[in-house]
Design a protein around this motif. Structure first.
Motif, PDB file in Angstrom:
ATOM      1  N   ALA A 573      -2.244  93.777  87.003  1.00 32.17           N
ATOM      2  CA  ALA A 573      -1.394  92.812  86.305  1.00 32.17           C
ATOM      3  C   ALA A 573      -0.601  93.559  85.242  1.00 32.17           C
ATOM      4  N   SER A 574       0.710  93.559  85.394  1.00 36.17           N
ATOM      5  CA  SER A 574       1.499  94.392  84.493  1.00 36.17           C
ATOM      6  C   SER A 574       2.614  93.624  83.795  1.00 36.17           C
ATOM      7  N   LEU A 575       2.628  92.307  83.980  1.00 39.17           N
ATOM      8  CA  LEU A 575       3.627  91.505  83.279  1.00 39.17           C
ATOM      9  C   LEU A 575       2.950  90.258  82.743  1.00 39.17           C
ATOM     10  N   MET A 576       3.205  89.981  81.494  1.00 35.40           N
ATOM     11  CA  MET A 576       2.648  88.759  80.918  1.00 35.40           C
ATOM     12  C   MET A 576       3.755  87.979  80.239  1.00 35.40           C
ATOM     13  N   VAL A 577       3.793  86.684  80.534  1.00 36.65           N
ATOM     14  CA  VAL A 577       4.727  85.810  79.841  1.00 36.65           C
ATOM     15  C   VAL A 577       3.896  84.861  78.977  1.00 36.65           C
ATOM     16  N   ILE A 578       4.212  84.787  77.710  1.00 39.72           N
ATOM     17  CA  ILE A 578       3.485  83.875  76.821  1.00 39.72           C
ATOM     18  C   ILE A 578       4.445  82.784  76.369  1.00 39.72           C
ATOM     19  N   GLU A 579       4.162  81.574  76.821  1.00 42.23           N
ATOM     20  CA  GLU A 579       5.017  80.445  76.457  1.00 42.23           C
ATOM     21  C   GLU A 579       4.752  80.000  75.035  1.00 42.23           C
ATOM     22  N   ASN A 580       5.757  79.469  74.383  1.00 38.48           N
ATOM     23  CA  ASN A 580       5.604  78.961  73.014  1.00 38.48           C
ATOM     24  C   ASN A 580       4.931  79.987  72.118  1.00 38.48           C
ATOM     25  N   SER A 581       5.317  81.226  72.315  1.00 39.03           N
ATOM     26  CA  SER A 581       4.650  82.300  71.582  1.00 39.03           C
ATOM     27  C   SER A 581       4.834  82.134  70.078  1.00 39.03           C
ATOM     28  N   GLU A 582       5.861  81.379  69.678  1.00 44.19           N
ATOM     29  CA  GLU A 582       6.116  81.214  68.245  1.00 44.19           C
ATOM     30  C   GLU A 582       4.996  80.443  67.564  1.00 44.19           C
ATOM     31  N   ARG A 583       4.166  79.772  68.350  1.00 44.66           N
ATOM     32  CA  ARG A 583       3.119  78.971  67.730  1.00 44.66           C
ATOM     33  C   ARG A 583       1.835  79.732  67.488  1.00 44.66           C
ATOM     34  N   LEU A 584       1.712  80.896  68.096  1.00 43.01           N
ATOM     35  CA  LEU A 584       0.431  81.598  67.989  1.00 43.01           C
ATOM     36  C   LEU A 584       0.413  82.558  66.824  1.00 43.01           C
ATOM     37  N   GLY A 585      -0.769  82.791  66.329  1.00 47.58           N
ATOM     38  CA  GLY A 585      -0.956  83.795  65.293  1.00 47.58           C
ATOM     39  C   GLY A 585      -0.879  85.177  65.927  1.00 47.58           C
ATOM     40  N   LEU A 586      -0.664  86.159  65.095  1.00 49.46           N
ATOM     41  CA  LEU A 586      -0.530  87.524  65.584  1.00 49.46           C
ATOM     42  C   LEU A 586      -1.783  88.008  66.294  1.00 49.46           C
ATOM     43  N   ALA A 587      -2.937  87.680  65.726  1.00 50.46           N
ATOM     44  CA  ALA A 587      -4.179  88.185  66.316  1.00 50.46           C
ATOM     45  C   ALA A 587      -4.326  87.676  67.743  1.00 50.46           C
ATOM     46  N   GLN A 588      -3.993  86.419  67.934  1.00 41.63           N
ATOM     47  CA  GLN A 588      -4.173  85.861  69.267  1.00 41.63           C
ATOM     48  C   GLN A 588      -3.123  86.414  70.234  1.00 41.63           C
ATOM     49  N   LEU A 589      -1.901  86.591  69.760  1.00 39.37           N
ATOM     50  CA  LEU A 589      -0.876  87.196  70.610  1.00 39.37           C
ATOM     51  C   LEU A 589      -1.321  88.589  71.041  1.00 39.37           C
ATOM     52  N   GLY A 597      -1.293  96.221  80.595  1.00 45.49           N
ATOM     53  CA  GLY A 597      -1.238  97.588  80.094  1.00 45.49           C
ATOM     54  C   GLY A 597      -2.539  98.316  80.350  1.00 45.49           C
ATOM     55  N   ARG A 598      -3.255  97.916  81.386  1.00 49.67           N
ATOM     56  CA  ARG A 598      -4.553  98.538  81.653  1.00 49.67           C
ATOM     57  C   ARG A 598      -4.505  99.420  82.890  1.00 49.67           C
ATOM     58  N   GLY A 599      -3.388  99.379  83.614  1.00 49.26           N
ATOM     59  CA  GLY A 599      -3.324 100.178  84.830  1.00 49.26           C
ATOM     60  C   GLY A 599      -2.373 101.345  84.642  1.00 49.26           C
ATOM     61  N   ALA A 600      -1.983 101.951  85.792  1.00 43.17           N
ATOM     62  CA  ALA A 600      -1.136 103.139  85.723  1.00 43.17           C
ATOM     63  C   ALA A 600       0.325 102.777  85.445  1.00 43.17           C
ATOM     64  N   VAL A 601       0.751 101.588  85.921  1.00 42.72           N
ATOM     65  CA  VAL A 601       2.165 101.210  85.738  1.00 42.72           C
ATOM     66  C   VAL A 601       2.460 100.791  84.301  1.00 42.72           C
ATOM     67  N   ALA A 602       3.708 101.033  83.897  1.00 42.34           N
ATOM     68  CA  ALA A 602       4.152 100.557  82.590  1.00 42.34           C
ATOM     69  C   ALA A 602       4.162  99.029  82.612  1.00 42.34           C
ATOM     70  N   SER A 603       3.727  98.424  81.525  1.00 41.83           N
ATOM     71  CA  SER A 603       3.612  96.971  81.496  1.00 41.83           C
ATOM     72  C   SER A 603       4.604  96.347  80.529  1.00 41.83           C
ATOM     73  N   ASN A 604       4.849  95.077  80.768  1.00 43.95           N
ATOM     74  CA  ASN A 604       5.764  94.331  79.913  1.00 43.95           C
ATOM     75  C   ASN A 604       5.151  93.023  79.467  1.00 43.95           C
ATOM     76  N   CYS A 605       5.568  92.613  78.293  1.00 43.37           N
ATOM     77  CA  CYS A 605       5.137  91.320  77.790  1.00 43.37           C
ATOM     78  C   CYS A 605       6.378  90.563  77.319  1.00 43.37           C
ATOM     79  N   VAL A 606       6.520  89.344  77.816  1.00 42.25           N
ATOM     80  CA  VAL A 606       7.661  88.517  77.432  1.00 42.25           C
ATOM     81  C   VAL A 606       7.159  87.391  76.534  1.00 42.25           C
ATOM     82  N   LEU A 607       7.663  87.363  75.323  1.00 38.86           N
ATOM     83  CA  LEU A 607       7.284  86.293  74.407  1.00 38.86           C
ATOM     84  C   LEU A 607       8.365  85.218  74.476  1.00 38.86           C
ATOM     85  N   LEU A 608       8.084  84.166  75.215  1.00 39.67           N
ATOM     86  CA  LEU A 608       9.044  83.065  75.302  1.00 39.67           C
ATOM     87  C   LEU A 608       8.909  82.234  74.042  1.00 39.67           C
TER      88      LEU A 608
END
Ligand code: ADP
Ligand code: MG
Length: 704
Positions: A573-589, A597-608
């Motif tokens: 799993a190398s892509l994560m989309v987090i919906e309503n990311s503006e509502r979460l605290g930093l620790a949880q994000l 970001g746990r495998g060999a491929v470069a990973s991405n995170c999209v904060l919607l």
């Protein structure tokens, strides 16, 4: 409740609030059972079952003035109704008002009668959370009532308190029961547990008035202040709650420290063998923390140590080293994780590391049943060296021969009470086990001292070499379609994607609904790919099946609520989309992002995010884009929002305060500590009663 010398000795049963909720008029056995699921057994539990927040139904907002992310009340006329059956039945109702705008109401759970009532021309008064829809705005499952004729909608005079509740107990019913209990609220002389001199010294006002105010704010109440939890009545109760937490942590620590623990010293031969066999060298931080733990274990007092380290910092091997010290000294080790998924990962690691050293590792999770369970239990009772499992490890029937060390991973899912239960479990021959708690939620030192007053803290403040940070971007929800297209492209490349729904609601049901909505949307958009769903309302088996399918690569996308926050490991799993990311605290994000970001491929995170962004939300997303260093993120978090956010109160269930918020109420802490020390020394009985009042019900709830 025992009579206290400082108060009238004639405190009767009614006044003390210790009698059963079943003694209230109209509360029958069925309701008693339902209430007990919330830990509400005594009248006083109802007094202290405080509103989570308030709904403002005292005014009606024009549809044109609605803003996504807000809760609002709207009056409108049904303009169109559509029943859809794509993927799942849904009812879409468009309403309009004088502002000439349209709002979409969406229902996934509805019956025929309900659908038939919502004919065009029907006038409705709705209350719900406003969200962005494909076109314009929508409310999913609003509360609504039909209005008859031309009569104007009658709005409420008072704010509506929203209580934490459970399935089968509607908000009105619960509020009604609490109202009845409040009629039995005694005068302050009988209710107050903080000695009068201390109340006076710290300006603490009437507890009775505060309770009545927060449960039933009067018509002229300052709405804004109440919504923010800053009203003096709320602050009065927050003080008492923080005080109680302080008292109970201090008590527990003192109690544990008085006990004796086995000395787990030894030659360190097993550790040496483990280290030689590892494909990597310990980082300096792992080395240092490992030494701190080893020193504690060699003492005849029970260790109570929290090891905090960022996601991926290598806490597991530090735990394994501690385990070996116990095994070498001839004692057993129990390792517990909050979920089966996480426990299984530990099992795999420990088997790989310890079995070559001739140490057997037992597996004891809820999944292990029947004969296999009996055999495992027998081996544990006979002294199996290392036992790994979930909460099941704490259940009745699991007896250890010589438990010397308990390791608890991801502490924030476990309560302090549960930790304590473990000590009881391990008692034998007057000795209690040492305790090591691992957490990936970085906790700044000052905070650790107040929130984890029962633990010592070690930090693994360094990641193993060679990690590539996850590329993070923030994108407005207005570009949602683009994001989904990007997911489609990633799927075609064989990448796997998490889509995280983060609606923070008072009920798991609403969270589940939000995930279902996203699941339907993505299923429709990602033609040719399987989309899975995982949320807290699913059965353990179903969750596991979804997780397994995702791990096996059968699902391209996994739509999840924050249940995946902890410990899930799917390297592909190398892509994560987090919906309503503006509502979460930093620790949880940060926790969530740690799933990629746990495998060999470069990973991405999209904060919607849902524009417009507030100043704090903007800064949080900025921090997430700039760094993946958990400690920097935690510090920034403390700076931006204060302690409550850092500890993720309420969102994660950690430190489940009812009304206090460490961020908002940190200014109360010095007085809390002062009153706390004084009460522990001079008024131990009142201290016990406070703990019983605030923690008693909750502890029963947690244990249920
Ligand atoms: P966490 O602290 O999140 O529990 P883990 O213990 O699961 O982290 O470690 C994450 C990964 O890093 C594992 O694959 C582990 O084997 C590896 N690891 C741990 N320590 C080191 C190290 N010193 N050097 C290289 N890799 C390490
Ligand atoms: Mg871990």
């Amino acid at each position: 409740m025992a009579a206290r010398t400082t108060r009238p000795a004639s405190v009767n049963a009614t006044d003390s609030g210790s009698e059963s909720v079943g003694t209230l008029a109209g509360v029958g056995p069925a309701l008693v059972t339902t209430l007990s699921r919330l830990g509400l057994e005594r009248i006083q539990d109802l007094w202290f079952h405080l509103p989570l927040r308030y709904e403002d139904r005292t005014r009606v907002t024009a549809i044109a003035d609605l803003r996504a992310g807000e809760r609002a009340q709207v009056e409108g006329v049904v303009e169109a109704v559509e029943r859809g059956f794509r993927y799942r039945p849904q009812l879409k109702v468009a309403i309009g008002d004088d502002s000439r705008q349209t709002l979409l109401l969406r229902f996934f759970h509805f019956n025929r009668a309900q659908a038939e009532q919502l004919q065009p021309g029907t006038r409705l008064l709705c209350y719900g959370e406003v969200r962005h829809a494909a076109q314009g705005l929508e409310m999913v499952h609003p509360n609504y009532q039909r209005l008859s004729g031309d009569a104007a909608a009658s709005v409420d005079d008072l704010l509506t308190p929203v209580y934490p509740t459970t399935e089968g107990l509607g908000p009105k019913r619960l509020a009604g029961v609490i109202g009845k209990a409040l009629e039995r609220l005694p005068p302050d002389a009988q209710l107050e547990l903080i000695p009068p001199a201390l109340c006076a010294a710290h300006g603490l006002t009437s507890l009775r008035d505060a309770l009545l105010y927060v449960h039933r704010p009067p018509p002229d109440a300052p709405i804004g202040q109440l919504m923010l939890g800053r009203h003096p009545a709320q602050q009065r109760l927050a003080f008492e709650e923080l005080l109680t937490q302080h008292l109970s942590l201090k008590r527990m620590r003192a109690a544990v420290r008085r006990r004796r623990a086995p000395v787990l010293g030894g030659t360190g031969e097993l550790r040496r063998q483990l280290l030689v066999g590892l494909p990597f060298r310990l980082t300096a931080a792992q080395q240092r923390v490992g030494d701190e733990v080893a020193r504690d274990l060699a003492q005849p007092r029970p260790m109570l140590r929290l090891v905090q380290g960022d996601v991926g910092s290598g806490k597991t091997v530090v735990a394994a080293l501690a385990a070996l010290a116990a095994v070498e000294a001839g004692y057993q080790v129990a390792l517990m994780a909050p979920t089966e998924l996480l426990a299984e990962q530990h099992l795999a690691n420990f088997r790989q590391w310890l079995e070559p050293l001739g140490i057997a590792v037992e597996w004891l999770a809820g999944k292990v049943t029947g004969k296999a369970r009996k055999l495992a239990l027998a081996r544990v009772a006979e002294g199996a060296a290392v036992v790994i499992g979930t909460h099941a490890l704490m259940q009745e029937g699991v007896a250890f021969a010589r438990l010397g060390l308990v390791i608890v991973d991801e502490q924030h899912r476990f309560g302090v009470q549960q930790r304590l239960a473990l000590h009881e479990k391990g008692r034998h021959g007057g000795l209690v086990p040492h305790q090591l708690v691992l957490t990936a939620t970085p906790i700044p030192r000052t905070l650790a001292m107040s929130a984890y007053a029962d633990l010592d803290v070690s930090s693994i403040d360094e990641l193993p070499p060679g990690r590539t940070p996850v590329q993070t971007i923030a994108i407005s929800n207005a570009r949602r379609a683009e994001v989904i297209e990007r997911i489609h492209a990633a799927c075609r490349e064989g990448r796997q994607v998490y889509w995280v729904c983060t609606l923070i609601e008072e009920s798991e049901q609403l969270r589940a609904q939000a995930a279902e909505v996203a699941h339907a949307e993505l299923s429709a958009a990602l033609i040719g790919f399987e989309v899975g769903l995982i949320h807290g309302r699913m059965k353990a088996k179903e969750k596991q099946a979804a997780m397994d399918a995702f791990k096996a690569g059968e699902l391209a996308v996994l739509v999840a609520t924050t249940v995946i926050e902890v410990g899930v490991d799917v390297p592909n799993a190398s892509l994560m989309v987090i919906e309503n990311s503006e509502r979460l605290g930093l620790a949880q994000l940060h926790q969530l992002r740690g799933r990629v970001g746990r495998g060999a491929v470069a990973s991405n995170c999209v904060l919607l995010y849902q524009p417009p962004l507030g100043q704090l939300a903007r800064e949080r997303l900025q921090v997430m884009r700039e760094t993946s260093d958990g400690f920097r993120i935690a510090e920034k978090d403390l700076e931006l929002r204060g302690p409550g956010e850092v500890l993720g109160t309420r969102q994660t269930g950690q430190l489940a305060f009812r009304i206090a918020d460490l961020a908002r109420d940190a200014h109360l802490l010095p007085a809390v500590q002062a009153v706390g020390e004084h009460m522990l020394a001079e008024h131990p009985q009142e201290a016990s009663q406070l703990i019983e009042r605030w923690v008693g019900g909750a502890a029963r709830y947690a244990g249920a």
